[in-house]
Design an enzyme around this catalytic site. Sequence first.
Site, PDB file in Angstrom:
ATOM      1  CD  GLU A  20      -3.416  -6.116   3.896  1.00 57.09           C
ATOM      2  OE1 GLU A  20      -3.511  -6.879   2.904  1.00 57.09           O
ATOM      3  OE2 GLU A  20      -2.823  -5.040   3.859  1.00 57.09           O
TER       4      GLU A  20
ATOM      5  CD  GLU B  83      -2.848  -1.282   2.308  1.00 61.78           C
ATOM      6  OE1 GLU B  83      -2.231  -1.478   3.380  1.00 61.78           O
ATOM      7  OE2 GLU B  83      -4.079  -1.233   2.246  1.00 61.78           O
TER       8      GLU B  83
HETATM    9  N1  T1G Z   1       4.827  -7.983  11.260  1.00 70.81           N
HETATM   10  C1  T1G Z   1       5.643  -8.443  12.248  1.00 70.81           C
HETATM   11  N2  T1G Z   1       6.581  -9.413  12.052  1.00 70.81           N
HETATM   12  C2  T1G Z   1       6.691  -9.909  10.811  1.00 70.81           C
HETATM   13  C3  T1G Z   1       5.877  -9.473   9.722  1.00 70.81           C
HETATM   14  C4  T1G Z   1       4.912  -8.456   9.994  1.00 70.81           C
HETATM   15  N3  T1G Z   1       4.127  -7.957   9.036  1.00 70.81           N
HETATM   16  N4  T1G Z   1       6.240 -10.182   8.616  1.00 70.81           N
HETATM   17  C5  T1G Z   1       7.224 -11.012   8.987  1.00 70.81           C
HETATM   18  N5  T1G Z   1       7.500 -10.849  10.292  1.00 70.81           N
HETATM   19  C6  T1G Z   1       8.530 -11.547  11.071  1.00 70.81           C
HETATM   20  C7  T1G Z   1       8.138 -12.990  11.318  1.00 70.81           C
HETATM   21  O1  T1G Z   1       7.304 -13.071  12.448  1.00 70.81           O
HETATM   22  C8  T1G Z   1       9.498 -13.633  11.528  1.00 70.81           C
HETATM   23  O2  T1G Z   1       9.919 -13.292  12.851  1.00 70.81           O
HETATM   24  C9  T1G Z   1      10.408 -12.855  10.589  1.00 70.81           C
HETATM   25  O3  T1G Z   1       9.720 -11.612  10.304  1.00 70.81           O
HETATM   26  C10 T1G Z   1      10.656 -13.586   9.300  1.00 70.81           C
HETATM   27  O4  T1G Z   1       9.378 -13.966   8.799  1.00 70.81           O
HETATM   28  C11 T1G Z   1      -2.481  -1.648   7.147  1.00 70.81           C
HETATM   29  C12 T1G Z   1      -3.180  -3.942   8.370  1.00 70.81           C
HETATM   30  C13 T1G Z   1       7.202 -11.323   4.833  1.00 70.81           C
HETATM   31  C14 T1G Z   1       6.682 -13.252   3.328  1.00 70.81           C
HETATM   32  O5  T1G Z   1       0.718 -10.366   6.047  1.00 70.81           O
HETATM   33  O6  T1G Z   1       4.067 -13.168   4.915  1.00 70.81           O
HETATM   34  O7  T1G Z   1      -0.293  -4.591   6.565  1.00 70.81           O
HETATM   35  O8  T1G Z   1       9.998 -15.665  13.738  1.00 70.81           O
HETATM   36  O9  T1G Z   1       9.865 -16.431   9.015  1.00 70.81           O
HETATM   37  O10 T1G Z   1       9.346 -17.075   5.361  1.00 70.81           O
HETATM   38  O11 T1G Z   1      -3.330  -2.811   5.359  1.00 70.81           O
HETATM   39  O12 T1G Z   1       6.810 -13.240   7.013  1.00 70.81           O
HETATM   40  O13 T1G Z   1      12.077 -14.527  12.896  1.00 70.81           O
HETATM   41  O14 T1G Z   1      10.978 -13.739  15.025  1.00 70.81           O
HETATM   42  O15 T1G Z   1       7.804 -15.587   7.787  1.00 70.81           O
HETATM   43  O16 T1G Z   1      10.906 -15.204   4.523  1.00 70.81           O
HETATM   44  C15 T1G Z   1       0.300  -7.671   6.149  1.00 70.81           C
HETATM   45  C16 T1G Z   1       3.281 -11.322   6.829  1.00 70.81           C
HETATM   46  C17 T1G Z   1       0.157  -7.233   7.563  1.00 70.81           C
HETATM   47  C18 T1G Z   1       3.058 -10.243   5.775  1.00 70.81           C
HETATM   48  C19 T1G Z   1       8.570 -13.372   4.940  1.00 70.81           C
HETATM   49  N6  T1G Z   1       1.580  -8.315   5.966  1.00 70.81           N
HETATM   50  N7  T1G Z   1       4.618 -11.902   6.706  1.00 70.81           N
HETATM   51  O17 T1G Z   1       8.480 -14.777   4.979  1.00 70.81           O
HETATM   52  O18 T1G Z   1      10.137 -15.231   6.832  1.00 70.81           O
HETATM   53  S1  T1G Z   1      -1.418  -6.485   7.840  1.00 70.81           S
HETATM   54  C20 T1G Z   1       1.688  -9.653   5.950  1.00 70.81           C
HETATM   55  C21 T1G Z   1       4.868 -12.824   5.747  1.00 70.81           C
HETATM   56  C22 T1G Z   1      -1.310  -4.962   7.084  1.00 70.81           C
HETATM   57  C23 T1G Z   1      -2.349  -2.869   6.305  1.00 70.81           C
HETATM   58  C24 T1G Z   1      -2.569  -4.144   7.048  1.00 70.81           C
HETATM   59  C25 T1G Z   1       6.235 -13.418   5.767  1.00 70.81           C
HETATM   60  C26 T1G Z   1       7.176 -12.817   4.703  1.00 70.81           C
HETATM   61  P1  T1G Z   1      10.800 -14.381  13.678  1.00 70.81           P
HETATM   62  P2  T1G Z   1       9.238 -15.410   8.159  1.00 70.81           P
HETATM   63  P3  T1G Z   1       9.765 -15.652   5.371  1.00 70.81           P
END
Ligand code: T1G
Length: 699
Positions: free
Chosen positions: A134, A112
Amino acid sequence: MFETSIDADGIAVIKWNIPDRPVNVMNETTMAGFRDEVEKAIADDAVKGVVIASAKDDFIAGADIDGFLEDLSVEALLPQFLMFDKIGRAMETCGKPFVAAINGHALGGGYETALCCHYRIAADNPKARIGLPEIGLGVLPGGGGTQRIPRMLGLQAGLKMLLDGRKHTVAQAAKMGLVDEVVSPEDLLDVAKRWALDHPDATQPWDRKGFRIPGGDVQSPTGMQLFPAANAMGRERSFGNYPAVQAILSCVYEGCQRHIDVGLRVESKYLVNMIRHPVTKAMVRTGFFEMAKARKLKGRPEGIPKAKIGKLGILGAGMMGAGIASVSAGRGIDCVLMDVDRAAAEAGKARAAAPLEKRVKQGRMGEAHMAALLDRIAPTDHYAALDGSDLVIEAVFEDRAIKAEVTKAAEARLASDAVFASNTSTLPITGLARTSARPANFIGIHFFSPVEKMPLVEIIRGAGTGDAAVALALDYVQAIGKTPIVVNDGRGFFTSRVFATYVMEGVALLKEGVAPALIENAGRIAGFPVGPLEVVDNTSLGLSLAIRRQWKKDLGDAYVGHPADDVFELFVETLDRPGRKAGRGFYDWPADGPKRLWPELGRHFPRAAGQPDVEDVKQRLLHIQSVEALRCREEGVVTERADADVGSILGWGFPMYTGGVLSWVGQVGAAAFEAQCHALADRHGPRFAPPAEVEALAA
Ligand code: T1G
């Protein structure tokens, strides 16, 4: 947090680099920092254009999901999202070009942020994922996604993308128009700067005079046809269990009829409600954090070096053995696939090849890749071929004598640190281990069918299983890309035992005269993939009958009967309706048409005068499983709530909105759940009586 530089041409590059976090995430602190950098760049007359970039491997991974589990108030949350909206609109309307240089993952608020730029360039990074996932967390793209995507792609394509929640590859994103250009990683920044220099008057489509949503506005004939259908499809997919589906539809419907500034405020309010919703807490806790921890082997025994599975022996080349061979060879493990004779072993290898051939036909796998994979599967009919195996998994008939025979013969070929595992789905591991010469290296590794598709593997510790065997089993499951849970021994372990209650309750409802269609639809409306009667048709009534009889034999007087027992006997032994394989069970399964409930069910189970409400049936089908899971927790079959929650969702499709079979108790409220179960026990029998410590067990 941000590394900002301005080059000789006056192009500012704002690089995200959030300290102490593995990925760039958006929270109150980082968004305030981003706002400051953007405002500085806009105010600086020397700056002619701005590139948003990242110093990490990912671009921006979206909102900080760590914060989603906090109990934040509207007053705390709303200003954050309104602030982001303000930053985005400033980027779009300040009169300077903004370009997103997407080097890696751009997800949720991360994508976004790129949407607020006038142009999006992605590096052709095969690992990168781009999208608005999301809805999979129970929330909605609240950083402008529900307002900018439909204005960019049109209402229909926009809604599809928002409701799908997919993470797209760069190539897919380019094809969908989510990014404008794809370049090599080394050219990314230069091309982005060049674009900014060449487009000093860049504007967003929706800021241009006379803008109309591509394909028609909300109130256009197209829009008016779209929303009723989208509403119905949304309801059909979610049965109202996922509030974010409705919220996304409302954001687009309400927001896209108004100026984008108003639409963004509408969206922020819906987002705040979604972030605070109990379903979101459940989905984020289990669907994001617990499943990630399970994949990362959070429960692995300490101090044991990582095991490398170089060679795997598989005993039994049936459907399960072939599936185990296929997924293991697919991850580079050399497999010996053994059966009673060479022909049976070869047939097993052919079985393993079938799903791969299908993928080759679909263009999803290359011939050479398939051949290399199949070369790793060596069919055999003699135990000597097992020599050098790090792990042997038996997937022979669910018969103790046969299992004992293959265990002895195989162990004789194994090194002292090799592990022997049983893929049994119900027989207690401790009992099977009695035939093992090395009970510390005897363990249960329970796959689900079809092995290629099912993500869960249930690891079962027998009474004598050692930590080294558990660690090796966990390392193996991780190596084949599946998600493990670790449970302690017991009849049916955790998954088979709890899932059986769903099926049995469906049969009990049938016997009480509840309309079969009501039972099946209530199961699906509760969120299960299929109704209970269809499940048992698929797994076969004969198997259910055999398992129940084995329990009765093993438990003797301790055996607790169930209303479903004699229904299985009736169908298997009297009516000869053993299930889907025979073409008939609770359903008729015509070879040339759709399944349908057997019309004669009503003759055997007369329709009761008063039919229950669908909510009552849903409650029975959900609660009966949570009660059994609580019992598993009380008996120590599961020691971690996460294993129960992850195991139920991945193992048999317990609905994600609940957070899992134990989290469901928390969502209902422990006291309310307990009272409802006692009421169900009074009406339908002691199987609903919950253990004493519901609150503690569910915590
Ligand atoms: N927030 C906090 N921690 C996150 C994170 C996030 N968005 N994404 C990843 N991490 C941490 C994860 O917990 C792990 O921590 C480390 O990063 C590596 O992740 C306003 C409301 C990005 C594709 O849904 O899909 O935005 O275990 O092991 O396999 O509209 O993480 O090492 O301590 O998964 O390479 C939308 C979620 C949020 C993305 C990477 N975003 N993340 O995958 O590594 S809602 C998401 C992923 C939002 C807005 C709305 C995946 C990744 P630790 P990983 P990976």
